[in-house]
Design an enzyme around this catalytic site. Structure first.
Site, mmCIF file in Angstrom:
data_model
loop_
_atom_site.group_PDB
_atom_site.id
_atom_site.type_symbol
_atom_site.label_atom_id
_atom_site.label_comp_id
_atom_site.label_asym_id
_atom_site.label_seq_id
_atom_site.Cartn_x
_atom_site.Cartn_y
_atom_site.Cartn_z
ATOM 1 N N SER A 1 -5.487 10.278 11.701
ATOM 2 C CA SER A 1 -6.958 10.343 12.265
ATOM 3 C C SER A 1 -6.993 10.958 13.748
ATOM 4 O O SER A 1 -5.825 10.738 14.386
ATOM 5 C CB SER A 1 -7.602 8.907 12.219
ATOM 6 O OG SER A 1 -8.321 8.742 13.371
ATOM 7 N N LYS B 1 -3.853 5.411 12.017
ATOM 8 C CA LYS B 1 -4.030 5.780 10.442
ATOM 9 C C LYS B 1 -3.122 6.846 10.016
ATOM 10 O O LYS B 1 -2.978 7.752 10.301
ATOM 11 C CB LYS B 1 -5.434 6.225 10.527
ATOM 12 C CG LYS B 1 -6.491 5.075 10.773
ATOM 13 C CD LYS B 1 -7.845 5.264 10.489
ATOM 14 C CE LYS B 1 -7.749 4.983 8.623
ATOM 15 N NZ LYS B 1 -9.147 5.239 8.194
ATOM 16 N N GLU C 1 -7.770 12.101 -2.044
ATOM 17 C CA GLU C 1 -9.171 12.101 -1.945
ATOM 18 C C GLU C 1 -9.600 13.320 -2.357
ATOM 19 O O GLU C 1 -10.418 13.755 -3.257
ATOM 20 C CB GLU C 1 -9.661 12.008 -0.298
ATOM 21 C CG GLU C 1 -9.262 10.606 0.064
ATOM 22 C CD GLU C 1 -9.641 10.290 1.511
ATOM 23 O OE1 GLU C 1 -10.421 9.843 1.926
ATOM 24 O OE2 GLU C 1 -8.939 10.750 2.291
ATOM 25 N N THR D 1 -10.400 -3.924 -15.458
ATOM 26 C CA THR D 1 -11.546 -3.139 -15.979
ATOM 27 C C THR D 1 -12.745 -3.580 -15.170
ATOM 28 O O THR D 1 -12.655 -4.355 -14.508
ATOM 29 C CB THR D 1 -12.049 -3.824 -17.564
ATOM 30 O OG1 THR D 1 -12.293 -5.294 -17.206
ATOM 31 C CG2 THR D 1 -10.855 -3.693 -18.525
ATOM 32 N N HIS D 2 -13.771 -2.698 -14.950
ATOM 33 C CA HIS D 2 -14.624 -2.882 -14.149
ATOM 34 C C HIS D 2 -14.242 -2.923 -12.696
ATOM 35 O O HIS D 2 -14.976 -3.540 -11.601
ATOM 36 C CB HIS D 2 -15.658 -4.157 -14.234
ATOM 37 C CG HIS D 2 -16.031 -4.137 -15.684
ATOM 38 N ND1 HIS D 2 -17.320 -3.399 -15.895
ATOM 39 C CD2 HIS D 2 -15.636 -4.679 -16.721
ATOM 40 C CE1 HIS D 2 -17.320 -3.936 -17.271
ATOM 41 N NE2 HIS D 2 -16.450 -4.605 -17.666
#
Ligand code: ARG
Length: 475
Positions: free
Chosen positions: A286, A292, A299, A164-165
């Site tokens: 990348s 990467k 996304e 949570t949070h």
């Protein structure tokens, strides 16, 4: 340039009522063909059914209806053929098809618009589009749900921290976490089903607004076009776009759900979390940093959602305060709808793909879920069993947590003396509660993460999925 097709006048330009051609600056905006050509297959089917309806009441002869049907068939083939181009003077798909039909069958083409207006025609086309898109979306939801269910089953007893949070809260099974998305999509599928139902009432026969002068049997035409029934009020029939709004609302909620999944995958695939690896086929590299592997697919799931919500908002805006019945405003229903259909369908398809190739890291998940702080509520509940009111227990465990942090030890590293200082009633069972695993299995309540309710949940999920398959039908 002849901008108005079908003109009887010698100059070939404006229709009879007009003395002037439309200004190009108006024409560019008024012309919907660049985006409504996609209605062609629905418009053709509709015109064929309408012609048969006219023949049944003797407005067309059987032979005429057949010739119109065959002509429309040829128009469809022409539109689909490579290299086909509409005319600059075609205002919209409805006028373009009528012009092309004229090229195929001559003056007879002029009879097909008897007892119909573009107002009920376009509403009918769009309702057909929404019905088909809703059922496709349901099937795509079901396909993604299939993947989630399979993953839940194969990760049914993998412990992970629940949050949570975005702070570690209580441990859960990964299967349980994945099924949370299953249920979101099952509600989406039901919302798409509702959109399909709201689009299942045929407006055709409403005419421009008041109904038409010909007693066409609308029920037969509706059945031929796959509608469940007909609209009961011609004003509502021509001015209603609720079914578009219903689809967009379902799509916006669905895309929002996928954005939450995408977001979690982005976070989980970071080195810091290391819970999951996306398949390379759903990742990008990348251009500068050779090491990467970026979770671009996740996304994009995250970022596609607002444009679907915007489409919903746009339609509510277009329809807002619009006096009855049709207004050209309503031509603006199409582009947001097309965009939302394409976006939500490709998002659902990609979600299924991401889930197919996903790999979870059991060790990292276990390690993170083994954080003893996650058992703080368990300790509090143990105190409750010994008669301590929960609020008080919450305070005691809070102090124990503070002691452990101060001593730089895990909760189980506190000595029996330290524990007794905070609570008289807490003895060895304190250490028992901190044994790993018990925190998950203590959640035996229906809908909880414990193994037994989780197994029951999986059964429920299977039933829910079968119901969606059933409602969506096959392609
Ligand atoms: N292209 C128009 C639309 O998409 C078709 C309906 C036109 N009706 C009218 N009364 N001008 O809304």
């Amino acid at each position: 340039m002849a901008r108005f097709p079908g003109s009887e006048k010698d100059d070939g330009d404006a229709p009879a009522r007009f003395r002037k051609d439309p200004d190009p600056r108006f024409w560019r905006m008024n012309r919907s063909l660049p985006f409504d050509w996609q209605l062609a297959p629905y418009d053709l089917l509709q015109s064929q059914a309408h012609a048969r309806g006219l023949a049944r009441i003797g407005v067309l002869t059987e032979a005429e209806a057949e010739e119109i049907g065959a002509g429309l068939e040829r128009v469809g083939a022409r539109i689909e053929a490579p290299g086909f181009a509409f005319e600059e003077s075609d205002e919209d798909i409805h006028m373009a098809i009528e012009r092309l039909l004229g090229e195929e069958i001559g003056a007879l083409a002029g009879k097909v618009h008897t007892g119909r207006s573009r107002n009920d025609q376009v509403a009918t086309d769009i309702a057909m589009v929404v019905g088909a898109a809703s059922r496709r979306a349901m099937r795509l939801c079901a396909a993604a749900m299939e993947r989630l269910l399979a993953l839940a089953e194969s990760h049914v007893d993998w412990a992970m921290p629940g949050y949570t949070h975005l702070q570690r809260a209580q441990p859960v099974y990964l299967g349980h976490h994945l099924l949370a998305y299953f249920w979101m999509l099952s509600r989406d599928a039901r919302r798409f089903d509702f959109a399909a139902e709201s689009a299942s009432v045929m407006p055709l026969g409403s005419g421009a607004l008041a109904g038409v002068n010909w007693p066409i049997d609308r029920e037969i035409v509706a059945a031929e076009l796959g509608f469940a029934g007909i609209t009961q009020n011609s004003l509502d029939g021509t001015s209603n776009r609720d079914f578009v709004i219903d689809y967009l609302s379902a799509a916006a909620t669905c895309a929002m759900h996928l954005s939450r999944l995408g977001s979690e995958l982005v976070i989980w695939s970071s080195t810091e979390f290391g819970f999951v690896e996306l398949d390379e086929a759903f990742s990008s590299g990348s251009s500068i940093m050779p090491q990467k592997v970026n979770p671009d697919s996740a996304e994009l799931l995250r970022a596609k959602s607002p444009r679907v919500a915007a489409a919903h908002q746009t339609l509510l805006g277009v329809m807002h305060a619009l006096p009855l019945t049709y207004g050209k405003d309503m031509q603006e229903d199409k582009e947001p709808l097309w965009d939302a259909i394409a976006t939500v369908e490709s998002s659902l398809e990609m979600t299924a793909g991401i889930l197919e190739g996903i790999a979870f890291d059991r060790e990292r998940l276990e390690e993170a879920s083994g954080d003893e702080m996650l058992a703080a509520t368990e300790v509090a509940d143990r105190l409750v069993r010994q008669g301590v009111p929960f609020r008080e227990a919450h305070g005691i465990v809070g102090e124990l947590v503070r002691d452990a942090i101060a001593a730089d030890v895990p909760l189980s590293g506190l000595t029996p003396e330290q524990i007794r200082q905070r609570s008289e009633v807490l003895g060895d069972e304190y250490y028992e509660v901190l044994q790993r695993g018990s925190w998950l299995e203590s959640k035996q309540i229906a809908g909880g993460t414990g193994s037994a309710p989780l197994a029951a949940q999986i059964d429920q999920a299977r039933t829910a999925l079968a119901a969606i398959h059933e409602a969506a039908g096959s392609a």
